[in-house]
Structure formats: structure tokens, C-alpha cells
Design a protein around this motif. Structure first.
Motif, PDB file in Angstrom:
ATOM      1  N   ASP A 219      32.013  53.861  26.454  1.00  0.00           N
ATOM      2  CA  ASP A 219      33.204  52.987  27.230  1.00  0.00           C
ATOM      3  C   ASP A 219      33.726  53.228  26.351  1.00  0.00           C
ATOM      4  O   ASP A 219      35.015  52.837  26.200  1.00  0.00           O
ATOM      5  CB  ASP A 219      32.016  51.880  27.674  1.00  0.00           C
ATOM      6  CG  ASP A 219      31.531  51.423  28.758  1.00  0.00           C
ATOM      7  OD1 ASP A 219      31.601  53.190  29.196  1.00  0.00           O
ATOM      8  OD2 ASP A 219      30.421  51.154  29.382  1.00  0.00           O
ATOM      9  N   GLU A 311      41.352  45.939  34.436  1.00  0.00           N
ATOM     10  CA  GLU A 311      39.733  45.519  34.872  1.00  0.00           C
ATOM     11  C   GLU A 311      39.166  43.754  35.534  1.00  0.00           C
ATOM     12  O   GLU A 311      38.966  43.685  36.286  1.00  0.00           O
ATOM     13  CB  GLU A 311      39.044  45.580  33.745  1.00  0.00           C
ATOM     14  CG  GLU A 311      38.654  46.919  32.670  1.00  0.00           C
ATOM     15  CD  GLU A 311      38.298  47.971  33.825  1.00  0.00           C
ATOM     16  OE1 GLU A 311      37.128  47.254  33.396  1.00  0.00           O
ATOM     17  OE2 GLU A 311      38.103  48.949  34.061  1.00  0.00           O
ATOM     18  N   GLU A 314      39.597  44.173  39.345  1.00  0.00           N
ATOM     19  CA  GLU A 314      38.330  44.743  40.304  1.00  0.00           C
ATOM     20  C   GLU A 314      36.823  43.571  39.839  1.00  0.00           C
ATOM     21  O   GLU A 314      36.546  43.891  40.877  1.00  0.00           O
ATOM     22  CB  GLU A 314      37.969  46.376  39.717  1.00  0.00           C
ATOM     23  CG  GLU A 314      36.837  46.678  40.085  1.00  0.00           C
ATOM     24  CD  GLU A 314      36.641  48.228  39.465  1.00  0.00           C
ATOM     25  OE1 GLU A 314      37.539  48.733  38.715  1.00  0.00           O
ATOM     26  OE2 GLU A 314      35.211  48.952  39.383  1.00  0.00           O
ATOM     27  N   TRP A 315      37.270  43.373  38.644  1.00  0.00           N
ATOM     28  CA  TRP A 315      35.957  42.879  38.495  1.00  0.00           C
ATOM     29  C   TRP A 315      35.558  41.122  38.446  1.00  0.00           C
ATOM     30  O   TRP A 315      34.254  40.210  38.823  1.00  0.00           O
ATOM     31  CB  TRP A 315      35.185  42.863  36.890  1.00  0.00           C
ATOM     32  CG  TRP A 315      34.716  44.362  37.270  1.00  0.00           C
ATOM     33  CD1 TRP A 315      35.266  45.775  36.363  1.00  0.00           C
ATOM     34  CD2 TRP A 315      34.027  44.787  36.978  1.00  0.00           C
ATOM     35  NE1 TRP A 315      34.355  46.352  36.526  1.00  0.00           N
ATOM     36  CE2 TRP A 315      33.815  46.281  36.695  1.00  0.00           C
ATOM     37  CE3 TRP A 315      33.010  44.983  37.967  1.00  0.00           C
ATOM     38  CZ2 TRP A 315      32.683  47.989  37.336  1.00  0.00           C
ATOM     39  CZ3 TRP A 315      31.348  45.355  38.360  1.00  0.00           C
ATOM     40  CH2 TRP A 315      31.791  46.987  38.192  1.00  0.00           C
ATOM     41  N   LYS A 318      34.163  39.763  41.563  1.00  0.00           N
ATOM     42  CA  LYS A 318      32.880  39.852  41.589  1.00  0.00           C
ATOM     43  C   LYS A 318      31.858  38.993  40.907  1.00  0.00           C
ATOM     44  O   LYS A 318      30.605  38.272  42.001  1.00  0.00           O
ATOM     45  CB  LYS A 318      32.222  41.684  41.224  1.00  0.00           C
ATOM     46  CG  LYS A 318      32.835  42.194  42.385  1.00  0.00           C
ATOM     47  CD  LYS A 318      32.693  43.518  41.956  1.00  0.00           C
ATOM     48  CE  LYS A 318      32.568  45.156  42.907  1.00  0.00           C
ATOM     49  NZ  LYS A 318      33.327  46.131  42.630  1.00  0.00           N
ATOM     50  N   ILE A 319      32.211  38.928  40.233  1.00  0.00           N
ATOM     51  CA  ILE A 319      31.598  37.846  39.008  1.00  0.00           C
ATOM     52  C   ILE A 319      32.407  36.291  39.878  1.00  0.00           C
ATOM     53  O   ILE A 319      30.647  35.623  39.035  1.00  0.00           O
ATOM     54  CB  ILE A 319      32.640  37.942  37.349  1.00  0.00           C
ATOM     55  CG1 ILE A 319      33.028  39.795  37.091  1.00  0.00           C
ATOM     56  CG2 ILE A 319      32.095  36.540  37.010  1.00  0.00           C
ATOM     57  CD1 ILE A 319      32.951  39.359  35.502  1.00  0.00           C
ATOM     58  N   THR A 437      26.971  41.701  27.000  1.00  0.00           N
ATOM     59  CA  THR A 437      27.786  41.783  28.316  1.00  0.00           C
ATOM     60  C   THR A 437      29.475  42.527  27.565  1.00  0.00           C
ATOM     61  O   THR A 437      30.184  41.530  27.537  1.00  0.00           O
ATOM     62  CB  THR A 437      27.894  39.561  28.233  1.00  0.00           C
ATOM     63  OG1 THR A 437      28.367  40.069  26.748  1.00  0.00           O
ATOM     64  CG2 THR A 437      26.308  39.617  28.471  1.00  0.00           C
ATOM     65  N   TYR A 440      33.824  43.609  31.376  1.00  0.00           N
ATOM     66  CA  TYR A 440      33.617  42.819  32.561  1.00  0.00           C
ATOM     67  C   TYR A 440      33.009  43.510  32.944  1.00  0.00           C
ATOM     68  O   TYR A 440      31.987  42.930  33.878  1.00  0.00           O
ATOM     69  CB  TYR A 440      34.968  43.358  33.058  1.00  0.00           C
ATOM     70  CG  TYR A 440      36.174  43.213  32.734  1.00  0.00           C
ATOM     71  CD1 TYR A 440      36.661  41.537  32.547  1.00  0.00           C
ATOM     72  CD2 TYR A 440      37.100  43.626  31.685  1.00  0.00           C
ATOM     73  CE1 TYR A 440      37.841  41.267  32.124  1.00  0.00           C
ATOM     74  CE2 TYR A 440      38.492  43.729  31.070  1.00  0.00           C
ATOM     75  CZ  TYR A 440      38.295  42.217  31.321  1.00  0.00           C
ATOM     76  OH  TYR A 440      39.618  41.872  30.439  1.00  0.00           O
ATOM     77  N   LYS A 441      32.626  44.965  33.440  1.00  0.00           N
ATOM     78  CA  LYS A 441      31.407  45.311  34.335  1.00  0.00           C
ATOM     79  C   LYS A 441      29.721  44.734  33.291  1.00  0.00           C
ATOM     80  O   LYS A 441      29.520  44.859  34.830  1.00  0.00           O
ATOM     81  CB  LYS A 441      31.669  46.783  34.494  1.00  0.00           C
ATOM     82  CG  LYS A 441      30.470  47.870  35.236  1.00  0.00           C
ATOM     83  CD  LYS A 441      30.555  49.387  35.159  1.00  0.00           C
ATOM     84  CE  LYS A 441      29.060  49.867  35.224  1.00  0.00           C
ATOM     85  NZ  LYS A 441      30.033  51.018  35.683  1.00  0.00           N
ATOM     86  N   ARG A 442      29.728  45.029  32.412  1.00  0.00           N
ATOM     87  CA  ARG A 442      28.595  44.392  31.783  1.00  0.00           C
ATOM     88  C   ARG A 442      28.064  43.274  31.818  1.00  0.00           C
ATOM     89  O   ARG A 442      27.275  42.706  32.187  1.00  0.00           O
ATOM     90  CB  ARG A 442      28.622  45.476  30.507  1.00  0.00           C
ATOM     91  CG  ARG A 442      28.187  46.609  29.946  1.00  0.00           C
ATOM     92  CD  ARG A 442      27.582  47.184  28.698  1.00  0.00           C
ATOM     93  NE  ARG A 442      27.223  48.116  28.913  1.00  0.00           N
ATOM     94  CZ  ARG A 442      27.905  49.644  28.296  1.00  0.00           C
ATOM     95  NH1 ARG A 442      29.302  49.345  28.755  1.00  0.00           N
ATOM     96  NH2 ARG A 442      27.254  50.383  28.441  1.00  0.00           N
ATOM     97  N   TYR A 444      29.594  41.462  34.520  1.00  0.00           N
ATOM     98  CA  TYR A 444      29.133  41.005  35.728  1.00  0.00           C
ATOM     99  C   TYR A 444      27.112  41.663  35.762  1.00  0.00           C
ATOM    100  O   TYR A 444      26.588  41.269  36.279  1.00  0.00           O
ATOM    101  CB  TYR A 444      30.310  42.084  36.475  1.00  0.00           C
ATOM    102  CG  TYR A 444      29.627  42.273  37.938  1.00  0.00           C
ATOM    103  CD1 TYR A 444      29.530  40.981  39.395  1.00  0.00           C
ATOM    104  CD2 TYR A 444      28.980  43.316  38.547  1.00  0.00           C
ATOM    105  CE1 TYR A 444      29.093  40.964  40.150  1.00  0.00           C
ATOM    106  CE2 TYR A 444      28.677  43.578  39.574  1.00  0.00           C
ATOM    107  CZ  TYR A 444      28.529  42.485  40.652  1.00  0.00           C
ATOM    108  OH  TYR A 444      27.831  42.432  41.909  1.00  0.00           O
ATOM    109  N   GLN A 445      27.192  42.680  35.496  1.00  0.00           N
ATOM    110  CA  GLN A 445      25.708  43.416  35.250  1.00  0.00           C
ATOM    111  C   GLN A 445      24.836  41.481  34.615  1.00  0.00           C
ATOM    112  O   GLN A 445      23.556  41.402  35.333  1.00  0.00           O
ATOM    113  CB  GLN A 445      25.465  44.334  34.710  1.00  0.00           C
ATOM    114  CG  GLN A 445      26.702  45.823  35.661  1.00  0.00           C
ATOM    115  CD  GLN A 445      26.243  47.244  34.660  1.00  0.00           C
ATOM    116  OE1 GLN A 445      26.437  46.565  33.609  1.00  0.00           O
ATOM    117  NE2 GLN A 445      26.356  47.859  36.114  1.00  0.00           N
TER     118      GLN A 445
END
Ligand code: SF4
Length: 489
Positions: A219, A311, A314-315, A318-319, A437, A440-442, A444-445
Motif C-alpha cells: 500500500d 479515497e 470512496e471510504w 462507509k466509515i 488503522t 482510509y480502508k484500514r 474502516y476495517q
């Protein structure tokens, strides 16, 4: 304040150089005021449980370098963590497809060595280590025993370096010299800066990135590619030759300000490689500040803004959905001197209510004399002033704090204390991975992991029902109250 790189000798602990502490009890705002305006002082304990040793941290950092040898000049017990360090780095290198032949050895000091010293035996062991394993560098780590008897590691390693075609460096990381394991990061970086890093031959389009385990390597490489620069991760999977050229980088940055201060500021001071001091790239605000500061240093601001725009779109929606479900949960945090305050910021970003932070130590400033920006950032943006304690992983204090608040969640970054939360019926997350963390993706996960933990509490509830804690109600009550009464006095 400057770093003294004129010799390989001892560099001073964090307590001496930075005024770092391992004992404090008060509040976020009070701590920040003391850090910024003076008045911060170490609160000595009259009782302490076991803690970690800087020697372990120092050796752990250098065994990340490929094909070197580290010799503990110590009784064999000091190298108890050696197998773990080698196994972890072997796995990282296997995953990346690189060879790894680093060795850890011990001089196994006995009673006679402790009384009479063992410089000749140490010299012979260094020479024999080179003969057998042909490492590309040898480091000799001091221990409490070799430190207390005043063994002259500088002289022995200098003689060995004259006799061998590779760098040989002492590591001044005696366990007794510092309460802070983070002092070991600096002892390792000092050896690297004084013996491995060479003056630049040319400047390269490269960012030095200091991290622990590089699990988000692909990444990060993709992000830096988009910004138009290469990246050199240190120290995992690095060779001695990679390290020799760190001085040629455009800038350096770290995943964690506690980890990065000595190498980053040393490269800046000695070779003019700017050290980007910023929030850790965790959570949205930390990641964006980190990315923008890097982009600013290499003139890639527009590319960074484009990345952030893409980013975010996209995220962030969802967050927001997960955030609604986490909002209002009460959290206690127990982590290292930087991550504790940075994960508190992340928890606040997710709408949770931090009720107490325990940090294992605190650095009021870094090696360039600048104050830590993450503490001030948190103090200025926190939803309220809440209690903070600084304690070097004292489990009895952690247990007492958890029992007092009975939070919805306990977030920790070091082994051995999340279990005490779970035994009290409190869901806990062991955030061992520094990239949990990142981006953005992590982020959210991670929010979803926390949601899972509070949604299904059966593990913690089952453990609570079957566990008898070693402390009485009376002890819990008087211990927490005493802690804060003394802090107010
Ligand atoms: S250096 Fe000292 S504190 Fe560290 S493991 Fe050895 S004896 Fe223990």
C-alpha cells in the motif's frame, strides 16, 4: 538540542536527553500544559511490577537488518527474546522473497567474567563470529552485567573493527540505565548512524520510511509511487548496503514518532535529510496530515490532494455508517508513549468517548527540541478533559483503572494486558499491528473490528464467569482513589 554523533559511545537515555517520564497521574489538559509550559516531573513509584528492557528493543531493531550478527555481552538469560526476533524477521523476509541470515549470539558471562571482566573472550568471540558466519556487520550489545562492571565495549569493538573488513559497533543499551524501552530504539539508531550510514554520493528520489514490520508495504509503495518517489523501508528487510545510502534520501518519515526521532533527526542533522515530524498516519486526520507533510517536502501537493479526494469519496460514507453504531461507547486506552494519544484521537474520530488513557511512557520533546505534536493535537480536539496516567505497563494499575471505569472497550498495543480486561468481562483489542488503522480502508476495517467486539461479547462474558481475579473489592477501591488523591496533592 543536537545529537552527538562524534563517537560510538553511550548516548544517554531518553530520561536524560528528552526529559521523558514513566510516572504521572493527572489529566490530559494538565499533562499538555506541563509539557508545553514546564512543570512535568517523574513520579517515582514505591512499588513496581516487572517491565520491559531497552536492551530487548535495541537488539530487536538491529536483528531486522539482513545478514548481520548481534552478540549479547551478557549472561545468556538476557537473550531470552532472541528466538522471537529471528522468527519474526525470517517470516517477513520469506514473505518478501529475500534471504535472511542474521545471527544472535551471547558471550554467556559467568561469575568469573562478572568479577574480572571478559574483554579478551569478547574479542575472540567477535572474530570467531565473523569466521563462521561472515556477517556484513557485527553489533555488540551491553547488558546490565557488562555495564555495571564497566566493560570497555568501545575499545574491544574498535580493535575488532581494525582486524575485520566489516563494521563492528557497540550498543550501549544496558537494561538498568533507562526505565523506557524506547531508549533502546535510540541506542540502535546511534550505532547505525555512527557506523553504517555513509556520506551521500548523490541525492536520490527516495523517502526513508522508518517502521516496525512493514505489513502495509505494498500500500505504501503504491502511495509513494503516486506521489512520484521511491521508498526505503528501515530496518526490516534492509541490507547493510541499503543503510549506507540513507543519507542520499530526499526526506525521512516514521510510522511512529516515538520510534522515528533519533534516526530521523540524526539524518537531518548529519546529512541534511529533512525529517518530517507529524502525527502518526492512523485515523483520517493523522493519515491526511502525514501525507500532506510528505507531499509538501517533495513538492507533490497536488498529487496528494487528488489521492485524498479519491479515497475520501470512496471510504468516508462507509466509515460514517459504522461510526453511528460506535458513537458514545466508552473506551480506555493503554499503549506506548505516542500510540496512546494517537489512538485516542482515532477513537474520538469514530465518535467514541475516551475515559482514560494510560501511556507506557511520555516524551515531552524529541531530539530536535520540538514538543510532541500528537499530545497537543489531542488536547485541543478532545471532547473533554479526561484522566491520563503514565505507567510502564504496570498491570496492577491497568487492572485497577479498568475495574474503576468498566468501559465498553479496552484498546491496547502490547501483549500481556488485554487478557486482564477480558477476564473482567471487558471486550479488548490487542492492536499489535502498527498499520491497523493506516489509511482510509484500514480505518474502516478497524471500525468494523471494534463493532464486532462490542456486538458479540460472549467471549469476555464467558471468561468473566469463570475467572477469579486476584484482587478484592477493597483493594480496587482504595487503589484507584489513592492514585488520584496523591496526584491532586
Ligand atoms: S540487560 Fe539487564 S534488564 Fe535487560 S534482560 Fe539483561 S539483566 Fe535484564
Amino acid at each position: 538540542m543536537s545529537i552527538n554523533l562524534s563517537s560510538t559511545s553511550t548516548i544517554g537515555s531518553r530520561e536524560e536527553r528528552l526529559g521523558s517520564i514513566a510516572g504521572y497521574c493527572g489529566s490530559l489538559q494538565d499533562l499538555n500544559t506541563r509539557v508545553r509550559c514546564g512543570g512535568l516531573r517523574e513520579r517515582e513509584r514505591c512499588f513496581t511490577q516487572s517491565s520491559s528492557c531497552q536492551n530487548m528493543c535495541c537488539v530487536g531493531m538491529l536483528t531486522k537488518i539482513r545478514d548481520v550478527a548481534v552478540i549479547y555481552h551478557s549472561p545468556s538469560g538476557c537473550m531470552a527474546v532472541a528466538a522471537d526476533a529471528l522468527s519474526q524477521e525470517s517470516k517477513i523476509n520469506k514473505k518478501r522473497g529475500t534471504s535472511y541470515n542474521t545471527k544472535i549470539l551471547s558471550t554467556d558471562m559467568n561469575e568469573s567474567d562478572t568479577i574480572f571482566g571478559a574483554p579478551d573472550a569478547l574479542y575472540d568471540i567477535i572474530i570467531e563470529t565473523y569466521r563462521r558466519y561472515k556477517p556484513n556487520a557485527i553489533f555488540v550489545a551491553a547488558s546490565c552485567v557488562s555495564g555495571i562492571i564497566g566493560e570497555d565495549l568501545d575499545a574491544v569493538t574498535a580493535n575488532a573493527a581494525d582486524a575485520l573488513p566489516i563494521p563492528v559497533a557497540p550498543l550501549h543499551c544496558e537494561g538498568f540505565k533507562s526505565k523506557l524501552w524506547a531508549s533502546g530504539f535510540d541506542a540502535a539508531d546511534h550505532a547505525v548512524l555512527t557506523t553504517l550510514v555513509k556520506p551521500p554520493r548523490e541525492k536520490r528520489n527516495l523517502i526513508v520510511f522508518r517502521n516496525f514490520n512493514e505489513s502495509a508495504r505494498s500500500d505504501i509503495e503504491a502511495i509513494f509511487k503516486e506521489l512520484g518517489t521511491d521508498v526505503q523501508f528501515v530496518y526490516s528487510t534492509c541490507t547493510v548496503s541499503d543503510i549506507a545510502h540513507l543519507s542520499e534520501a530526499k526526506a525521512s518519515v516514521a510510522i511512529c514518532s516515538t520510534l522515528g526521532t533519533y534516526l530521523g533527526n540524526g539524518l537531518q542533522q548529519q546529512y541534511g535529510v529533512p525529517y518530517i515530524q507529524t502525527l502518526n498516519p492512523i485515523g483520517i486526520r493523522g493519515f491526511e496530515m502525514w501525507l500532506r507533510k510528505i507531499a509538501q517536502a517533495i513538492g507533490a501537493e497536488e498529487k496528494a490532494e487528488e489521492y485524498i479526494r479519491r479515497e475520501r469519496s470512496e471510504w468516508l460514507p462507509k466509515i460514517e455508517e459504522v461510526k453511528e453504531k460506535l458513537s458514545g461507547l466508552r473506551v480506555v486506552i493503554g499503549m506506548g508513549g505516542s500510540f496512546a494519544y494517537q489512538v485516542a484521537r482515532v477513537a474520538e474520530e469514530l465518535g467514541m468517548r475516551v475515559v482514560h488513557i494510560m501511556s507506557w511512557h511520555l516524551d515531552p520533546q524529541y531530539d530536535n527540541g520540538e514538543k510532541s505534536c500528537h499530545l497537543n493535537f489531542l488536547a485541543e480536539n478532545a471532547h473533554e478533559d479526561y484522566p491520563v496516567s503514565v505507567a510502564d505497563q504496570q498491570n496492577f494499575e491497568i487492572i485497577s483503572v479498568l475495574n474503576h471505569y468498566k468501559p465498553d472497550l479496552y484498546l491496547s498495543r502490547h501483549p500481556g494486558n488485554t487478557i486482564w480486561a477480558i477476564k473482567q468481562g471487558i471486550p479488548a483489542h490487542f492492536m499489535v499491528e502498527e498499520y491497523t488503522t493506516f489509511g482510509y480502508k484500514r480505518f474502516y476495517q478497524y471500525a468494523n473490528v471494534l463493532l464486532d467486539l462490542v456486538t458479540n461479547r460472549s467471549f469476555a462474558q464467558h471468561l468473566l464467569a469463570r475467572t477469579k481475579m486476584p484482587y478484592s473489592e477493597w483493594w480496587y477501591r482504595q487503589n484507584y482513589e489513592k492514585m488520584y488523591k496523591e496526584a491532586e496533592a
